[in-house]
Structure formats: C-alpha cells, structure tokens
Design an enzyme around this catalytic site. Sequence first.
Site, PDB file in Angstrom:
ATOM      1  N   ASP A  81       0.846  -1.195   0.000  1.00  0.00           N
ATOM      2  CA  ASP A  81       0.000   0.000   0.000  1.00  0.00           C
ATOM      3  C   ASP A  81       0.888   1.253   0.000  1.00  0.00           C
ATOM      4  OD1 ASP A  81      -2.432   1.405   0.238  1.00  0.00           O
ATOM      5  OD2 ASP A  81      -2.285   1.468   2.436  1.00  0.00           O
ATOM      6  N   HIS A  82       0.573   2.215  -0.830  1.00  0.00           N
ATOM      7  CA  HIS A  82       1.290   3.504  -0.894  1.00  0.00           C
ATOM      8  C   HIS A  82       2.808   3.336  -0.984  1.00  0.00           C
ATOM      9  CE1 HIS A  82      -2.178   6.106  -0.374  1.00  0.00           C
ATOM     10  NE2 HIS A  82      -2.611   5.258   0.535  1.00  0.00           N
ATOM     11  N   ILE A 254      -9.350  -0.014   3.561  1.00  0.00           N
ATOM     12  CA  ILE A 254      -9.811   0.244   4.932  1.00  0.00           C
ATOM     13  C   ILE A 254      -8.696  -0.043   5.939  1.00  0.00           C
ATOM     14  CG2 ILE A 254     -11.413  -0.522   6.720  1.00  0.00           C
ATOM     15  CD1 ILE A 254     -13.443  -1.058   4.439  1.00  0.00           C
TER      16      ILE A 254
HETATM   17  P1  13P Z   1      -8.866   4.831   5.899  1.00  0.00           P
HETATM   18  O1  13P Z   1      -8.000   5.756   6.690  1.00  0.00           O
HETATM   19  O2  13P Z   1     -10.164   5.474   5.562  1.00  0.00           O
HETATM   20  O3  13P Z   1      -9.061   3.529   6.576  1.00  0.00           O
HETATM   21  O4  13P Z   1      -8.121   4.540   4.507  1.00  0.00           O
HETATM   22  C1  13P Z   1      -7.095   3.577   4.420  1.00  0.00           C
HETATM   23  C2  13P Z   1      -6.383   3.606   3.119  1.00  0.00           C
HETATM   24  O5  13P Z   1      -6.764   4.254   2.173  1.00  0.00           O
HETATM   25  C3  13P Z   1      -5.166   2.777   3.016  1.00  0.00           C
HETATM   26  O6  13P Z   1      -4.502   2.965   1.809  1.00  0.00           O
HETATM   27  O1  G3H Z   2      -3.207   4.978   3.647  1.00  0.00           O
HETATM   28  C1  G3H Z   2      -2.489   4.751   4.614  1.00  0.00           C
HETATM   29  C2  G3H Z   2      -2.803   3.628   5.505  1.00  0.00           C
HETATM   30  O2  G3H Z   2      -3.822   3.967   6.386  1.00  0.00           O
HETATM   31  C3  G3H Z   2      -1.559   3.137   6.176  1.00  0.00           C
HETATM   32  O3  G3H Z   2      -1.242   3.867   7.322  1.00  0.00           O
HETATM   33  O4  G3H Z   2       1.182   4.324   6.960  1.00  0.00           O
HETATM   34  O5  G3H Z   2       0.154   4.449   9.253  1.00  0.00           O
HETATM   35  O6  G3H Z   2       0.487   2.245   8.119  1.00  0.00           O
HETATM   36  P1  G3H Z   2       0.237   3.717   7.951  1.00  0.00           P
HETATM   37 ZN    ZN Z   3      -4.538   4.973   1.079  1.00  0.00          ZN
END
Ligand code: 13P
Ligand code: G3H
Ligand code: ZN
Length: 314
Positions: A81-82, A254
């Site tokens: 993610d990201h 989520i």
């Molecule tokens: P929320 O902060 O709404 O749970 O979004 C999470 C998210 O987009 C992770 O990439």
């Molecule tokens: O979009 C981001 C996610 O909620 C991940 O959060 O970088 O604190 O793990 P984090």
């Molecule tokens: Zn995100």
Amino acid sequence: MIVTTETLFNHAYGNYAIGAYNINNLEQIMGLFRGNMDSKAPFIVQLSKGARGYTDKRMLEAMIRTADEIFPDAIFAVHLDHGDEETCYECIESGFYSSVMIDASAEEFDENIAITKRVVDAAHAKGVVVEAELGKLGGVEEHVSVDEADAKLTDPRQVEEFVQRSGCDSLACAIGTSHGAYKFTGSQGLHFDVIEDIAKLLPGFPMVMHGSSSVPPDEVQRINAAGGQLGGAKGVDETQISKASKMGVTKVNIDTDGRLVWCRVHRESFIESPENFDLRPPGKIFMAEYAKYIAHKSEVLGSAGQLENVREKL
Ligand code: 13P
Ligand code: G3H
Ligand code: ZN
C-alpha cells in the site's frame, strides 16, 4: 491461496468490490482471515511501508504465509500500500507480493506517469500487477469553495491518458474521501459524477477508493465513553460505499476502522477488568470483534458469498 488483484478485479468489476485491509500484527491477520472466511469473501491483505517497518517485514510476511496454511480456503492478494519506487522494486523482487501500489501522486502529471511506468515494467516482467494514483486525496472540507474542492479530485479527462501511457492495472482516484478518522465536517460524500465519468471513459478499468473507512459512530461513541477523545470523527456512509462498488470502484481500502475496533476493545476491556494485565483476554476479544467487522464489511461491499464463484474462475 495468493492471487493477483487482477484476478479478483476481473470477477468483481461492476458488481461488487474487494475489501483491502491494512494489517500490522498477528491479531489483525487472524481476525481478517476469520472474517473473510465467515463471510465467504475474497479479499486483499495490504501492507504499508509503516507496517513493514513496525517490527520486521519478514515477521508480517511469515504470518500471512502461515495464515494461508491455517485458512486453506482463503483466496486473497498480497498488496503493497502507498509504495515509493524503491519499496515497489523490493516487493516485486521478493516474489511474495502479487500486487504493488506506486504512489507518485504528489508529482506532476508527466513525472507521475514516468515513475509509474518504470514500476509497471518491472512488475509486469514478474507477473505482479500495479495500482497507481492520480489526483490528490485529502479532506474536501465544507468551507472550501467548489472550484478548490474539485481541484483535489481526479480529473476524469486525464485518466485515459494516464492509464494508457503508464500501463497501470488499476487506479486510485480522488473522489472525495481522505485518510483517517476525520473525513467530513458535514454532509459531504463521494463524488459519484467523477466515478461515473471515469467508468464511461474506461469501461472495465478498476478504480480504487482509498480512505474508505466508515468510522462507525457506535465505535466512536464507545471509545469516547471509555475515555477516548475522538470528537468530530466521521467516515464514509456505507450506503455510498455499496453504491460505488457497483459502479467500477473495485478495491476499497480500509485501515482506520480496524484501528477503531482495536481501540474500543482495549479501552473497554481494561475498564471492565482493571485488575487484568494479560494481553490475551483483550487480544481474543479483538480478533473476534475484528472478524465480525470484516464479515459485515463483506456484506456492504457485496463480496460476501463470492469466494466459490472466484475459485471456479481460477
Ligand atoms: P482509511 O483511513 O479510511 O481507513 O483509509 C485507508 C487507506 O486508504 C489505506 O490505503
Ligand atoms: O493509507 C495509509 C494507511 O492507512 C496506512 O497507514 O502508513 O500508518 O500504516 P500507515
Ligand atoms: Zn490509502
């Protein structure tokens, strides 16, 4: 069984969405798998850079592998993610991730495309699929004028060119949500016009909705009643999530909701049992409550009951 997000999206597009849940520890992993098995849903396990560094990425990855053994019926993708470019390459090379997100959304349009394309080339060579991001996610606040608000959303006219030039397999679109527990100050919601326009321009191309936690009012109220201070927390209305899931929004991210369940369970547990100092009693409650939350979310997304249908297509 680990599959690519592409496999899941092909089955889901236009009918339902796949839940993509951020995990950081053992209890979240167990609750996540249990909830998806209870609701017979395919799903995505996603790891942020922060989650990979929380203990050691090998610890999380090993726990996911073990969960795959404990729940042999599960069908899921493992997704970064990201990611930044370097982390994407690391995950692609690892052979464990079936999907990565390259988030170059802070860059200008052409630079975002160039970075995304480099990652796509490396990923596709290894059979890994790529999510990119176009537009700037953030709270679209009520006091901001419409013009300013629109400037933060994904411009549907740019999407076709972005996808074509970068070769990405799915796209995170800014459609009015933001990360975290404070998404809206009033009655704002999703920009269905943007979703509709993108789906028209690129039929069948999966859109990803980040910032999709619904921040359940009941969780917030219970957290605050147990000493928390989350005044004004607000998430995405679940009826809007269901609607978007049928319009081409195929991956729904989520994280925050899982943190809220964790926070509520632990706050209440220690208030109810002040003599307790054992981590296992609240941990067990959390795993069960998180599984319950996940199973409910599968219903909202429409992924509940789709597991065997997906298996038939593998
Ligand atoms: P929320 O902060 O709404 O749970 O979004 C999470 C998210 O987009 C992770 O990439
Ligand atoms: O979009 C981001 C996610 O909620 C991940 O959060 O970088 O604190 O793990 P984090
Ligand atoms: Zn995100």
